[in-house]
Enzyme design. Structure first.
Site, PDB file in Angstrom:
ATOM      1  CD  GLU A   1      -6.760   5.391   2.493  1.00  0.00           C
ATOM      2  OE1 GLU A   1      -5.626   5.091   2.910  1.00  0.00           O
ATOM      3  OE2 GLU A   1      -7.685   5.723   3.251  1.00  0.00           O
TER       4      GLU A   1
ATOM      5  CG  ASP B   1      -9.755   8.017   6.684  1.00  0.00           C
ATOM      6  OD1 ASP B   1      -8.722   7.968   5.985  1.00  0.00           O
ATOM      7  OD2 ASP B   1      -9.734   8.248   7.906  1.00  0.00           O
TER       8      ASP B   1
ATOM      9  CE  LYS C   1      -3.069   2.677   3.041  1.00  0.00           C
ATOM     10  NZ  LYS C   1      -3.695   2.744   4.377  1.00  0.00           N
TER      11      LYS C   1
ATOM     12  CG  ASP D   1      -5.536   8.526   4.285  1.00  0.00           C
ATOM     13  OD1 ASP D   1      -6.422   9.046   3.575  1.00  0.00           O
ATOM     14  OD2 ASP D   1      -5.755   7.636   5.127  1.00  0.00           O
TER      15      ASP D   1
ATOM     16  NE  ARG E   1     -10.749  -0.931   4.501  1.00  0.00           N
ATOM     17  CZ  ARG E   1     -11.327  -0.947   5.706  1.00  0.00           C
ATOM     18  NH1 ARG E   1     -12.558  -1.433   5.838  1.00  0.00           N
ATOM     19  NH2 ARG E   1     -10.709  -0.476   6.750  1.00  0.00           N
TER      20      ARG E   1
ATOM     21  CE  LYS F   1      -6.339   9.693   7.611  1.00  0.00           C
ATOM     22  NZ  LYS F   1      -6.834   8.585   8.434  1.00  0.00           N
TER      23      LYS F   1
END
Length: 525
Positions: free
Chosen positions: A344, A342, A260, A265, A346, A272
Protein backbone atom coordinates in the site's frame (compact mmCIF):
# COMPACT_ATOMS: atom_id res chain seq x y z
CA UNK A 1 14.64 8.09 29.63
CA UNK A 2 11.36 9.46 28.30
CA UNK A 3 11.22 12.36 30.74
CA UNK A 4 14.62 13.79 29.81
CA UNK A 5 15.48 17.38 28.91
CA UNK A 6 18.54 17.37 26.64
CA UNK A 7 20.55 20.60 26.66
CA UNK A 8 23.55 21.53 24.49
CA UNK A 9 26.11 23.88 26.05
CA UNK A 10 29.49 25.23 25.02
CA UNK A 11 30.60 24.47 28.58
CA UNK A 12 28.65 22.29 30.98
CA UNK A 13 30.43 23.86 33.94
CA UNK A 14 32.22 22.16 36.80
CA UNK A 15 30.57 19.76 39.24
CA UNK A 16 31.67 16.78 41.31
CA UNK A 17 30.50 13.38 40.00
CA UNK A 18 28.55 12.70 43.21
CA UNK A 19 26.42 15.77 42.48
CA UNK A 20 26.25 15.36 38.70
CA UNK A 21 27.17 11.94 37.25
CA UNK A 22 29.24 12.19 34.07
CA UNK A 23 30.12 10.10 31.02
CA UNK A 24 33.08 11.09 28.86
CA UNK A 25 33.02 9.40 25.46
CA UNK A 26 34.97 9.48 22.20
CA UNK A 27 37.47 7.58 20.11
CA UNK A 28 40.47 6.56 22.19
CA UNK A 29 42.83 8.72 20.13
CA UNK A 30 40.57 11.72 20.67
CA UNK A 31 40.26 11.05 24.39
CA UNK A 32 44.05 10.96 24.61
CA UNK A 33 44.26 14.30 22.79
CA UNK A 34 41.86 15.96 25.22
CA UNK A 35 43.65 18.07 27.80
CA UNK A 36 43.21 17.14 31.47
CA UNK A 37 42.26 20.75 32.19
CA UNK A 38 39.23 20.34 29.89
CA UNK A 39 37.75 17.44 31.88
CA UNK A 40 39.04 17.80 35.43
CA UNK A 41 36.24 20.13 36.51
CA UNK A 42 33.74 17.31 35.93
CA UNK A 43 35.84 14.72 37.79
CA UNK A 44 37.78 16.24 40.68
CA UNK A 45 38.38 15.68 43.51
CA UNK A 46 37.37 12.01 43.40
CA UNK A 47 39.14 11.35 40.07
CA UNK A 48 42.76 12.49 39.82
CA UNK A 49 44.84 13.09 36.70
CA UNK A 50 46.73 9.84 37.35
CA UNK A 51 43.49 7.86 37.63
CA UNK A 52 42.19 9.45 34.42
CA UNK A 53 45.35 8.52 32.51
CA UNK A 54 45.29 4.99 33.95
CA UNK A 55 41.67 4.58 32.79
CA UNK A 56 42.60 5.66 29.27
CA UNK A 57 45.50 3.20 29.26
CA UNK A 58 43.16 0.37 30.24
CA UNK A 59 40.72 0.98 27.38
CA UNK A 60 40.94 -1.52 24.53
CA UNK A 61 37.99 -0.85 22.21
CA UNK A 62 36.96 -3.95 20.25
CA UNK A 63 34.83 -2.40 18.88
CA UNK A 64 33.98 -0.37 22.04
CA UNK A 65 35.08 -0.37 25.65
CA UNK A 66 34.32 1.49 28.87
CA UNK A 67 35.87 1.98 32.29
CA UNK A 68 34.28 3.26 35.52
CA UNK A 69 36.13 6.22 37.04
CA UNK A 70 34.33 6.58 40.37
CA UNK A 71 31.74 4.11 41.63
CA UNK A 72 28.59 4.49 39.51
CA UNK A 73 28.97 8.27 39.17
CA UNK A 74 31.65 8.70 36.48
CA UNK A 75 32.80 6.66 33.50
CA UNK A 76 34.79 6.94 30.30
CA UNK A 77 33.87 5.06 27.11
CA UNK A 78 35.75 4.52 23.86
CA UNK A 79 34.25 4.29 20.38
CA UNK A 80 35.79 2.11 17.62
CA UNK A 81 39.24 3.33 16.61
CA UNK A 82 38.52 2.69 12.92
CA UNK A 83 35.44 2.17 10.77
CA UNK A 84 34.93 0.79 7.28
CA UNK A 85 34.13 2.94 4.25
CA UNK A 86 30.42 2.12 4.49
CA UNK A 87 30.18 3.34 8.08
CA UNK A 88 30.11 6.85 9.52
CA UNK A 89 33.39 8.25 10.91
CA UNK A 90 31.32 9.30 13.93
CA UNK A 91 30.49 5.64 14.75
CA UNK A 92 26.97 6.92 15.40
CA UNK A 93 25.35 3.54 16.06
CA UNK A 94 28.00 2.58 18.61
CA UNK A 95 27.71 6.00 20.24
CA UNK A 96 23.97 5.63 20.80
CA UNK A 97 24.58 2.20 22.32
CA UNK A 98 27.30 3.48 24.66
CA UNK A 99 25.10 6.34 25.89
CA UNK A 100 22.31 3.88 26.70
CA UNK A 101 24.54 1.42 28.53
CA UNK A 102 27.27 3.56 30.13
CA UNK A 103 25.65 6.86 31.15
CA UNK A 104 25.35 6.83 34.97
CA UNK A 105 21.89 7.13 36.48
CA UNK A 106 20.63 10.34 38.06
CA UNK A 107 18.30 13.29 37.64
CA UNK A 108 21.03 15.71 36.59
CA UNK A 109 23.76 14.21 34.40
CA UNK A 110 26.46 15.33 32.00
CA UNK A 111 27.84 13.87 28.75
CA UNK A 112 31.18 15.11 27.46
CA UNK A 113 31.64 14.16 23.80
CA UNK A 114 35.24 14.30 22.53
CA UNK A 115 35.44 14.32 18.73
CA UNK A 116 36.58 16.23 15.67
CA UNK A 117 34.43 19.15 14.57
CA UNK A 118 33.37 17.29 11.42
CA UNK A 119 31.71 14.65 13.62
CA UNK A 120 29.80 17.01 15.92
CA UNK A 121 26.54 16.95 13.94
CA UNK A 122 26.34 13.16 13.60
CA UNK A 123 27.34 12.68 17.24
CA UNK A 124 24.62 15.04 18.49
CA UNK A 125 21.93 13.21 16.49
CA UNK A 126 23.22 9.83 17.71
CA UNK A 127 23.10 10.96 21.34
CA UNK A 128 19.59 12.38 20.87
CA UNK A 129 18.18 9.01 19.81
CA UNK A 130 19.35 7.50 23.10
CA UNK A 131 16.66 9.57 24.86
CA UNK A 132 13.23 8.56 23.47
CA UNK A 133 10.22 10.61 24.50
CA UNK A 134 7.28 8.22 24.38
CA UNK A 135 6.41 5.95 27.29
CA UNK A 136 3.29 4.65 28.97
CA UNK A 137 5.02 3.01 31.94
CA UNK A 138 3.04 3.83 35.04
CA UNK A 139 6.11 4.81 37.07
CA UNK A 140 7.06 7.39 34.44
CA UNK A 141 3.59 8.90 34.39
CA UNK A 142 3.75 9.46 38.15
CA UNK A 143 7.11 11.22 37.91
CA UNK A 144 6.55 14.93 37.30
CA UNK A 145 10.15 16.11 37.61
CA UNK A 146 12.10 16.14 34.38
CA UNK A 147 15.54 14.59 34.28
CA UNK A 148 18.26 16.83 32.89
CA UNK A 149 21.17 15.85 30.66
CA UNK A 150 23.75 18.46 29.68
CA UNK A 151 25.88 17.76 26.60
CA UNK A 152 29.26 19.42 26.07
CA UNK A 153 31.55 18.90 23.08
CA UNK A 154 35.32 18.98 23.32
CA UNK A 155 36.68 19.24 19.78
CA UNK A 156 40.13 17.98 18.88
CA UNK A 157 42.24 18.09 15.75
CA UNK A 158 41.81 20.91 13.25
CA UNK A 159 39.45 23.78 14.05
CA UNK A 160 39.15 22.82 17.71
CA UNK A 161 37.73 25.06 20.40
CA UNK A 162 34.31 25.65 21.97
CA UNK A 163 31.22 25.48 19.76
CA UNK A 164 29.50 28.69 18.72
CA UNK A 165 26.01 29.52 19.98
CA UNK A 166 24.62 29.17 16.42
CA UNK A 167 26.08 25.65 16.22
CA UNK A 168 24.58 24.70 19.58
CA UNK A 169 21.18 25.98 18.43
CA UNK A 170 21.42 23.91 15.24
CA UNK A 171 22.34 20.79 17.22
CA UNK A 172 19.44 21.36 19.60
CA UNK A 173 16.97 21.71 16.72
CA UNK A 174 18.34 18.63 14.97
CA UNK A 175 18.08 16.62 18.21
CA UNK A 176 14.54 17.89 18.72
CA UNK A 177 13.64 16.73 15.19
CA UNK A 178 15.11 13.27 15.79
CA UNK A 179 13.23 12.86 19.06
CA UNK A 180 9.97 14.17 17.55
CA UNK A 181 10.15 11.62 14.72
CA UNK A 182 10.95 8.80 17.15
CA UNK A 183 8.07 9.79 19.45
CA UNK A 184 5.55 9.67 16.61
CA UNK A 185 6.81 6.29 15.43
CA UNK A 186 6.78 4.87 18.97
CA UNK A 187 3.20 6.01 19.62
CA UNK A 188 0.54 3.31 19.00
CA UNK A 189 -2.23 3.91 16.50
CA UNK A 190 -4.76 4.23 19.32
CA UNK A 191 -3.06 7.54 20.06
CA UNK A 192 -1.54 8.33 16.62
CA UNK A 193 -4.25 7.82 14.01
CA UNK A 194 -4.46 10.00 10.91
CA UNK A 195 -6.28 12.78 12.77
CA UNK A 196 -3.67 12.73 15.55
CA UNK A 197 -0.90 12.92 12.94
CA UNK A 198 -2.61 15.92 11.38
CA UNK A 199 -2.55 17.59 14.79
CA UNK A 200 1.21 16.96 14.97
CA UNK A 201 1.57 18.62 11.56
CA UNK A 202 -0.53 21.58 12.67
CA UNK A 203 1.57 21.95 15.84
CA UNK A 204 4.78 22.12 13.81
CA UNK A 205 3.09 24.52 11.39
CA UNK A 206 2.04 26.81 14.25
CA UNK A 207 5.59 26.83 15.62
CA UNK A 208 6.90 27.90 12.20
CA UNK A 209 4.06 30.25 11.27
CA UNK A 210 2.83 27.97 8.47
CA UNK A 211 -0.77 26.90 7.87
CA UNK A 212 -0.91 23.39 6.37
CA UNK A 213 -2.91 22.50 3.28
CA UNK A 214 -5.10 19.47 4.06
CA UNK A 215 -7.12 17.29 1.67
CA UNK A 216 -9.05 14.71 3.65
CA UNK A 217 -11.60 11.91 3.31
CA UNK A 218 -14.04 12.06 0.42
CA UNK A 219 -12.31 15.16 -0.96
CA UNK A 220 -9.35 12.92 -1.82
CA UNK A 221 -11.61 10.75 -3.94
CA UNK A 222 -13.19 13.76 -5.64
CA UNK A 223 -9.79 15.22 -6.53
CA UNK A 224 -8.41 11.96 -7.93
CA UNK A 225 -6.12 10.73 -5.16
CA UNK A 226 -7.08 7.11 -5.76
CA UNK A 227 -3.98 5.73 -4.05
CA UNK A 228 -4.31 7.46 -0.67
CA UNK A 229 -8.09 7.17 -0.63
CA UNK A 230 -8.12 3.51 -1.67
CA UNK A 231 -5.67 2.52 1.06
CA UNK A 232 -7.33 4.43 3.89
CA UNK A 233 -11.05 4.39 3.09
CA UNK A 234 -11.88 1.42 5.37
CA UNK A 235 -10.44 3.00 8.53
CA UNK A 236 -12.45 4.80 11.20
CA UNK A 237 -10.27 7.91 10.78
CA UNK A 238 -10.20 9.07 7.16
CA UNK A 239 -7.04 9.28 5.05
CA UNK A 240 -5.49 12.66 4.28
CA UNK A 241 -2.85 14.46 2.28
CA UNK A 242 -1.26 17.35 4.18
CA UNK A 243 1.35 19.86 3.02
CA UNK A 244 3.59 22.27 4.92
CA UNK A 245 5.10 24.87 2.57
CA UNK A 246 8.05 27.20 3.07
CA UNK A 247 8.28 29.71 0.19
CA UNK A 248 10.90 32.41 0.89
CA UNK A 249 11.49 35.34 -1.42
CA UNK A 250 14.49 34.87 -3.67
CA UNK A 251 14.11 31.08 -3.92
CA UNK A 252 15.58 29.67 -7.12
CA UNK A 253 14.19 26.14 -7.01
CA UNK A 254 11.48 24.04 -5.40
CA UNK A 255 12.12 20.95 -3.29
CA UNK A 256 9.47 18.51 -2.07
CA UNK A 257 9.84 15.87 0.62
CA UNK A 258 7.09 13.25 0.43
CA UNK A 259 6.53 10.96 3.42
CA UNK A 260 4.66 7.69 3.75
CA UNK A 261 2.40 8.03 6.78
CA UNK A 262 0.63 4.69 7.21
CA UNK A 263 -0.30 5.03 10.88
CA UNK A 264 -1.05 1.31 11.06
CA UNK A 265 -0.67 -1.42 8.48
CA UNK A 266 -2.74 -4.56 8.98
CA UNK A 267 -1.95 -5.50 5.40
CA UNK A 268 -5.58 -4.89 4.48
CA UNK A 269 -7.44 -7.91 3.14
CA UNK A 270 -4.05 -9.41 2.25
CA UNK A 271 -3.72 -9.47 6.01
CA UNK A 272 -0.45 -9.87 7.90
CA UNK A 273 0.12 -12.74 10.32
CA UNK A 274 0.26 -12.57 14.12
CA UNK A 275 4.07 -12.39 14.10
CA UNK A 276 4.45 -9.81 11.31
CA UNK A 277 1.70 -7.35 12.26
CA UNK A 278 3.06 -6.22 15.67
CA UNK A 279 5.26 -3.18 15.11
CA UNK A 280 3.28 -1.88 12.15
CA UNK A 281 2.65 1.37 14.02
CA UNK A 282 6.12 2.18 12.62
CA UNK A 283 4.82 2.35 9.05
CA UNK A 284 4.55 6.13 9.39
CA UNK A 285 8.33 6.44 9.89
CA UNK A 286 8.93 8.24 6.60
CA UNK A 287 6.33 10.94 7.29
CA UNK A 288 7.54 11.29 10.89
CA UNK A 289 11.15 11.80 9.74
CA UNK A 290 10.11 14.41 7.20
CA UNK A 291 8.10 16.29 9.83
CA UNK A 292 11.05 16.33 12.25
CA UNK A 293 13.49 17.35 9.50
CA UNK A 294 11.18 20.06 8.14
CA UNK A 295 10.82 21.63 11.59
CA UNK A 296 14.59 21.69 12.17
CA UNK A 297 15.40 22.84 8.63
CA UNK A 298 13.04 25.81 8.62
CA UNK A 299 14.09 26.86 12.13
CA UNK A 300 17.68 27.11 10.89
CA UNK A 301 16.66 29.08 7.79
CA UNK A 302 16.24 27.67 4.28
CA UNK A 303 16.87 29.63 1.08
CA UNK A 304 14.70 27.66 -1.36
CA UNK A 305 11.07 26.61 -1.60
CA UNK A 306 10.55 23.52 0.54
CA UNK A 307 7.31 21.51 0.74
CA UNK A 308 6.73 18.63 3.17
CA UNK A 309 3.99 16.35 1.79
CA UNK A 310 2.43 13.81 4.14
CA UNK A 311 0.44 10.87 2.74
CA UNK A 312 -1.60 9.66 5.71
CA UNK A 313 -3.78 6.56 5.89
CA UNK A 314 -4.53 3.53 8.03
CA UNK A 315 -4.48 0.31 6.02
CA UNK A 316 -7.41 -1.31 7.78
CA UNK A 317 -9.85 -4.17 7.28
CA UNK A 318 -13.58 -3.62 6.87
CA UNK A 319 -16.52 -3.69 4.46
CA UNK A 320 -15.11 -0.70 2.54
CA UNK A 321 -11.57 -2.09 2.29
CA UNK A 322 -9.86 -2.36 -1.07
CA UNK A 323 -10.04 -5.90 -2.45
CA UNK A 324 -7.43 -7.74 -4.49
CA UNK A 325 -8.56 -7.40 -8.15
CA UNK A 326 -9.89 -3.85 -7.58
CA UNK A 327 -8.54 -1.28 -10.02
CA UNK A 328 -7.72 2.23 -8.77
CA UNK A 329 -6.97 5.36 -10.77
CA UNK A 330 -4.13 7.26 -9.10
CA UNK A 331 -3.47 11.02 -9.18
CA UNK A 332 -1.17 10.47 -12.16
CA UNK A 333 -4.18 9.25 -14.17
CA UNK A 334 -2.65 5.78 -14.44
CA UNK A 335 -4.68 2.73 -13.45
CA UNK A 336 -3.42 0.12 -10.99
CA UNK A 337 -4.75 -3.40 -10.56
CA UNK A 338 -4.45 -4.39 -6.90
CA UNK A 339 -2.94 -7.84 -6.48
CA UNK A 340 -1.65 -7.26 -2.94
CA UNK A 341 -3.34 -4.86 -0.51
CA UNK A 342 -0.24 -5.10 1.68
CA UNK A 343 1.76 -3.23 -0.97
CA UNK A 344 0.00 0.00 0.00
CA UNK A 345 2.87 2.39 0.66
CA UNK A 346 3.75 2.75 -3.00
CA UNK A 347 0.15 3.70 -3.77
CA UNK A 348 0.01 6.62 -1.33
CA UNK A 349 3.52 7.81 -2.27
CA UNK A 350 2.71 7.74 -5.97
CA UNK A 351 -0.12 10.19 -5.34
CA UNK A 352 2.21 12.29 -3.19
CA UNK A 353 5.08 12.59 -5.67
CA UNK A 354 2.74 13.40 -8.56
CA UNK A 355 1.08 16.09 -6.43
CA UNK A 356 4.56 17.50 -5.72
CA UNK A 357 5.30 17.61 -9.44
CA UNK A 358 1.94 18.80 -10.81
CA UNK A 359 0.65 21.08 -8.05
CA UNK A 360 3.84 22.24 -6.35
CA UNK A 361 6.08 22.37 -9.47
CA UNK A 362 8.91 20.68 -7.61
CA UNK A 363 12.32 20.42 -9.30
CA UNK A 364 13.64 17.94 -6.73
CA UNK A 365 11.38 15.30 -5.15
CA UNK A 366 12.53 13.01 -2.36
CA UNK A 367 10.20 10.38 -0.96
CA UNK A 368 10.95 8.60 2.30
CA UNK A 369 9.17 5.49 3.49
CA UNK A 370 9.22 2.29 5.49
CA UNK A 371 8.37 0.70 2.16
CA UNK A 372 9.56 -2.91 1.97
CA UNK A 373 10.58 -5.66 4.33
CA UNK A 374 13.05 -6.59 1.61
CA UNK A 375 15.00 -3.39 2.36
CA UNK A 376 16.54 -5.05 5.40
CA UNK A 377 17.66 -7.95 3.20
CA UNK A 378 19.04 -5.57 0.55
CA UNK A 379 20.98 -3.11 2.70
CA UNK A 380 20.62 -4.33 6.28
CA UNK A 381 19.34 -2.97 9.57
CA UNK A 382 21.56 0.12 9.70
CA UNK A 383 21.65 1.41 6.10
CA UNK A 384 18.65 2.93 4.34
CA UNK A 385 18.19 1.86 0.72
CA UNK A 386 18.46 4.70 -1.79
CA UNK A 387 17.26 4.77 -5.38
CA UNK A 388 17.40 7.79 -7.68
CA UNK A 389 17.36 8.80 -11.33
CA UNK A 390 20.59 10.79 -10.75
CA UNK A 391 23.98 9.18 -10.22
CA UNK A 392 25.25 12.33 -8.52
CA UNK A 393 22.41 12.34 -6.03
CA UNK A 394 22.97 8.66 -5.35
CA UNK A 395 26.54 9.44 -4.34
CA UNK A 396 25.37 12.48 -2.38
CA UNK A 397 22.89 10.38 -0.38
CA UNK A 398 25.63 7.94 0.60
CA UNK A 399 27.88 10.82 1.65
CA UNK A 400 25.05 12.48 3.57
CA UNK A 401 24.54 9.19 5.42
CA UNK A 402 28.17 9.06 6.47
CA UNK A 403 28.28 12.71 7.56
CA UNK A 404 24.98 12.49 9.48
CA UNK A 405 25.35 9.02 10.99
CA UNK A 406 22.12 7.74 9.37
CA UNK A 407 23.72 5.50 6.78
CA UNK A 408 22.51 4.80 3.24
CA UNK A 409 23.44 2.48 0.38
CA UNK A 410 22.23 2.43 -3.26
CA UNK A 411 19.70 0.10 -4.80
CA UNK A 412 19.76 -0.95 -8.45
CA UNK A 413 18.01 1.60 -10.68
CA UNK A 414 17.16 -0.19 -13.91
CA UNK A 415 13.52 0.31 -14.97
CA UNK A 416 14.04 -1.29 -18.38
CA UNK A 417 14.87 -4.61 -16.69
CA UNK A 418 12.63 -4.52 -13.63
CA UNK A 419 9.42 -2.60 -14.31
CA UNK A 420 7.94 -5.45 -16.35
CA UNK A 421 7.33 -7.15 -12.98
CA UNK A 422 4.18 -4.99 -12.69
CA UNK A 423 2.63 -5.99 -16.04
CA UNK A 424 -1.17 -6.20 -15.96
CA UNK A 425 -3.53 -7.46 -18.66
CA UNK A 426 -6.33 -5.20 -17.39
CA UNK A 427 -4.73 -1.97 -16.15
CA UNK A 428 -1.61 0.11 -16.69
CA UNK A 429 0.15 -1.91 -14.00
CA UNK A 430 -0.29 -4.10 -10.94
CA UNK A 431 0.83 -2.87 -7.53
CA UNK A 432 2.98 -5.87 -6.60
CA UNK A 433 5.65 -7.81 -8.43
CA UNK A 434 5.20 -11.12 -10.23
CA UNK A 435 8.56 -12.48 -9.01
CA UNK A 436 9.38 -11.67 -5.38
CA UNK A 437 12.96 -12.81 -5.89
CA UNK A 438 13.72 -10.08 -8.43
CA UNK A 439 14.96 -6.92 -6.64
CA UNK A 440 11.82 -6.33 -4.56
CA UNK A 441 12.96 -3.06 -2.99
CA UNK A 442 14.12 -1.68 -6.33
CA UNK A 443 10.84 -2.62 -7.98
CA UNK A 444 8.83 -0.93 -5.23
CA UNK A 445 10.74 2.28 -5.83
CA UNK A 446 10.26 1.99 -9.59
CA UNK A 447 6.50 1.77 -9.09
CA UNK A 448 6.59 5.24 -7.52
CA UNK A 449 8.88 6.62 -10.23
CA UNK A 450 6.62 5.30 -12.98
CA UNK A 451 3.86 7.69 -11.93
CA UNK A 452 6.22 10.64 -12.28
CA UNK A 453 7.45 9.10 -15.53
CA UNK A 454 10.88 7.61 -16.06
CA UNK A 455 11.68 10.54 -18.37
CA UNK A 456 10.71 13.16 -15.77
CA UNK A 457 13.42 15.87 -16.07
CA UNK A 458 13.79 16.67 -12.37
CA UNK A 459 15.71 14.88 -9.62
CA UNK A 460 13.81 12.03 -7.92
CA UNK A 461 15.19 10.30 -4.84
CA UNK A 462 13.57 7.36 -3.05
CA UNK A 463 14.71 6.40 0.48
CA UNK A 464 13.48 3.14 2.04
CA UNK A 465 14.01 3.14 5.83
CA UNK A 466 11.98 0.06 6.80
CA UNK A 467 14.68 -1.55 8.96
CA UNK A 468 16.68 1.39 10.39
CA UNK A 469 13.48 3.16 11.53
CA UNK A 470 13.73 1.08 14.70
CA UNK A 471 16.30 -0.68 16.87
CA UNK A 472 14.65 -3.46 18.81
CA UNK A 473 11.35 -2.18 20.18
CA UNK A 474 12.30 1.51 20.05
CA UNK A 475 12.10 4.00 17.19
CA UNK A 476 15.35 5.68 16.15
CA UNK A 477 14.18 8.90 14.53
CA UNK A 478 16.08 7.72 11.45
CA UNK A 479 15.85 9.99 8.41
CA UNK A 480 15.92 13.40 10.07
CA UNK A 481 19.71 13.77 10.15
CA UNK A 482 20.41 12.78 6.50
CA UNK A 483 17.73 15.16 5.21
CA UNK A 484 19.34 18.02 7.12
CA UNK A 485 22.73 17.02 5.73
CA UNK A 486 21.67 16.27 2.15
CA UNK A 487 19.97 19.64 1.71
CA UNK A 488 22.33 21.55 3.99
CA UNK A 489 23.79 23.55 1.10
CA UNK A 490 20.48 25.44 0.79
CA UNK A 491 20.40 26.15 4.53
CA UNK A 492 21.33 29.46 6.09
CA UNK A 493 23.14 27.57 8.86
CA UNK A 494 26.95 27.21 8.60
CA UNK A 495 26.99 23.81 10.34
CA UNK A 496 24.48 22.31 7.90
CA UNK A 497 26.44 23.86 5.01
CA UNK A 498 29.55 22.10 6.26
CA UNK A 499 27.97 18.61 6.48
CA UNK A 500 26.23 18.83 3.11
CA UNK A 501 27.69 16.69 0.30
CA UNK A 502 26.11 18.93 -2.33
CA UNK A 503 28.55 21.77 -2.74
CA UNK A 504 31.09 23.25 -5.08
CA UNK A 505 33.25 20.11 -5.07
CA UNK A 506 30.37 18.05 -6.42
CA UNK A 507 29.56 20.63 -9.08
CA UNK A 508 33.07 20.40 -10.51
CA UNK A 509 32.55 16.69 -11.15
CA UNK A 510 29.33 17.20 -13.09
CA UNK A 511 29.41 17.10 -16.85
CA UNK A 512 28.61 20.38 -18.60
CA UNK A 513 26.00 18.63 -20.76
CA UNK A 514 24.03 17.41 -17.76
CA UNK A 515 24.14 20.85 -16.15
CA UNK A 516 22.82 22.40 -19.37
CA UNK A 517 19.94 19.90 -19.54
CA UNK A 518 18.60 20.97 -16.18
CA UNK A 519 19.80 24.32 -14.89
CA UNK A 520 17.59 24.00 -11.81
CA UNK A 521 19.68 21.07 -10.55
CA UNK A 522 22.85 23.10 -10.78
CA UNK A 523 22.65 25.04 -7.54
CA UNK A 524 22.48 22.04 -5.22
CA UNK A 525 24.33 19.53 -7.37
Amino acid sequence: MANVLLEFKASAGDSEPQNRPVLIVGQLANLQQANWTQVKGKLQPVVTKELWQAALSSLNPNPTDSCPLYLSHAAVAALPSRVSRHNSPSSAHFLTRLIRTCLPAGNNRCIVMVCERTEVFASACAIARAFPLFTRRSASSRRTEKKHVTLEFITVGQDNGPLELSTLECLANAADGVRLAARIVDTPCSEMNTDDFLEEIKTVGNALGITPTIIRGEELKQKGFGGIYGVGKAALNPPALAVLSHTPSGATQTIAWVGKGIVYDTGGLSIKGKTTMPGMKRDCGGAAAILGAFKATIKQGFKDNLHAVFCLAENSVGPAATRPDDIHTLYSGKTVEINNTDAEGRLVLSDGVVYASKDLSADIILDMATLTGAQGISTGKHHAAVMTNSEQWELACVRAGRSSGDLAHPLVYCPELHFSEFTSALADMKNSVADRENAQSSCAGLFIASHLGFDWPGVWVHVDIASPVHAGERATGFGVAPLLSLFGQASEDPLLNSVSPLGAATVKNASEDQMERDCKRRRLV
